[in-house]
Design a protein around this motif. Structure first.
Motif, short mmCIF file in Angstrom:
data_model
loop_
_atom_site.label_atom_id
_atom_site.label_comp_id
_atom_site.label_asym_id
_atom_site.label_seq_id
_atom_site.Cartn_x
_atom_site.Cartn_y
_atom_site.Cartn_z
N UNK A 56 0.81 -1.21 0.00
CA UNK A 56 0.00 0.00 0.00
C UNK A 56 0.85 1.26 0.00
N UNK A 57 2.12 1.13 0.31
CA UNK A 57 2.99 2.29 0.27
C UNK A 57 3.25 2.77 -1.16
N UNK A 58 3.00 1.90 -2.11
CA UNK A 58 3.13 2.27 -3.50
C UNK A 58 1.81 2.91 -3.92
N UNK A 59 1.78 4.18 -4.03
CA UNK A 59 0.55 4.95 -4.20
C UNK A 59 -0.29 4.51 -5.39
N UNK A 60 0.33 4.17 -6.48
CA UNK A 60 -0.42 3.77 -7.66
C UNK A 60 -1.27 2.52 -7.39
N UNK A 61 -0.76 1.59 -6.58
CA UNK A 61 -1.51 0.39 -6.27
C UNK A 61 -2.61 0.70 -5.26
N UNK A 62 -2.30 1.51 -4.27
CA UNK A 62 -3.27 1.78 -3.20
C UNK A 62 -4.45 2.60 -3.70
N UNK A 63 -4.21 3.59 -4.55
CA UNK A 63 -5.29 4.48 -4.94
C UNK A 63 -5.83 4.20 -6.34
N UNK A 64 -5.08 3.51 -7.16
CA UNK A 64 -5.49 3.14 -8.52
C UNK A 64 -5.92 4.36 -9.32
N UNK A 65 -5.00 5.32 -9.46
CA UNK A 65 -5.29 6.51 -10.24
C UNK A 65 -5.51 6.19 -11.71
N UNK A 66 -4.73 5.29 -12.24
CA UNK A 66 -4.87 4.93 -13.65
C UNK A 66 -5.94 3.86 -13.78
N UNK A 67 -7.16 4.24 -14.04
CA UNK A 67 -8.27 3.29 -14.04
C UNK A 67 -8.54 2.68 -15.40
N UNK A 68 -7.95 3.22 -16.46
CA UNK A 68 -8.14 2.64 -17.78
C UNK A 68 -7.23 1.43 -17.95
N UNK A 69 -7.74 0.43 -18.65
CA UNK A 69 -6.96 -0.79 -18.84
C UNK A 69 -5.66 -0.50 -19.58
N UNK A 70 -5.68 0.46 -20.48
CA UNK A 70 -4.47 0.79 -21.24
C UNK A 70 -3.39 1.38 -20.34
N UNK A 71 -3.78 2.11 -19.32
CA UNK A 71 -2.81 2.77 -18.45
C UNK A 71 -2.49 1.96 -17.20
N UNK A 72 -3.44 1.18 -16.76
CA UNK A 72 -3.26 0.51 -15.47
C UNK A 72 -3.19 -1.00 -15.67
N UNK A 73 -2.02 -1.54 -15.53
CA UNK A 73 -1.84 -2.99 -15.62
C UNK A 73 -1.60 -3.50 -14.20
N UNK A 74 -2.67 -3.86 -13.55
CA UNK A 74 -2.62 -4.15 -12.11
C UNK A 74 -1.58 -5.21 -11.76
N UNK A 75 -1.60 -6.30 -12.46
CA UNK A 75 -0.69 -7.37 -12.07
C UNK A 75 0.77 -6.99 -12.31
N UNK A 76 1.04 -6.24 -13.35
CA UNK A 76 2.40 -5.82 -13.61
C UNK A 76 2.89 -4.91 -12.48
N UNK A 77 2.02 -3.99 -12.06
CA UNK A 77 2.40 -3.09 -10.98
C UNK A 77 2.63 -3.84 -9.67
N UNK A 78 1.76 -4.79 -9.38
CA UNK A 78 1.91 -5.57 -8.15
C UNK A 78 3.19 -6.38 -8.22
N UNK A 79 3.48 -6.95 -9.39
CA UNK A 79 4.71 -7.73 -9.53
C UNK A 79 5.95 -6.85 -9.36
N UNK A 80 5.93 -5.68 -9.96
CA UNK A 80 7.08 -4.78 -9.82
C UNK A 80 7.27 -4.34 -8.37
N UNK A 81 6.19 -3.99 -7.71
CA UNK A 81 6.28 -3.58 -6.31
C UNK A 81 6.76 -4.74 -5.44
N UNK A 82 6.28 -5.94 -5.73
CA UNK A 82 6.69 -7.12 -4.96
C UNK A 82 8.18 -7.39 -5.15
N UNK A 83 8.64 -7.27 -6.40
CA UNK A 83 10.07 -7.49 -6.65
C UNK A 83 10.91 -6.44 -5.94
N UNK A 84 10.44 -5.21 -5.93
CA UNK A 84 11.18 -4.14 -5.26
C UNK A 84 11.29 -4.41 -3.76
#
Length: 94
Positions: A56-84
């Motif tokens: 949740x510290x990663x703001x993009x995941x917590x608030x989901x500002x990018x709500x369009x499918x083209x801009x927001x790739x949820x699983x990719x963001x979660x994977x990147x945050x998890x790897x970090x």
């Protein structure tokens, strides 16, 4: 099924068992009959909760500002945050 003490009720335990799972809920202090409870499994639940709290510290995941499918790739963001987070846990300290 892992849950907090708040969910320690007979009807909740029965519902979990009806669905084919085994409840692992710490018994409340006022219970006369204390059902089986695994502290080891409960500790693993705590690890999972802390992981999602860190995500949740990663703001993009917590608030989901990018709500369009083209801009927001949820699983990719979660994977990147998890790897970090994983890399941060294993990086050497100076």
């Amino acid at each position: 099924m892992l849950a907090d003490k708040v969910y320690d009720a007979d009807r909740t335990r029965e519902l979990i068992q009806e669905q084919g799972a085994t409840p692992n809920i710490p018994p409340k202090g006022n219970r006369r009959w204390k059902p089986c409870f695994s502290k080891r499994l409960y500790r693993e639940r705590n690890l999972i909760e802390r992981f999602f709290s860190k995500l949740k510290h990663f703001r993009r995941i917590a608030t989901r500002y990018n709500k369009l499918a083209a801009n927001f790739l949820a699983m990719v963001m979660v994977q990147l945050a998890s790897m970090r987070l994983w890399l941060r846990a294993y990086e050497p300290t100076a």
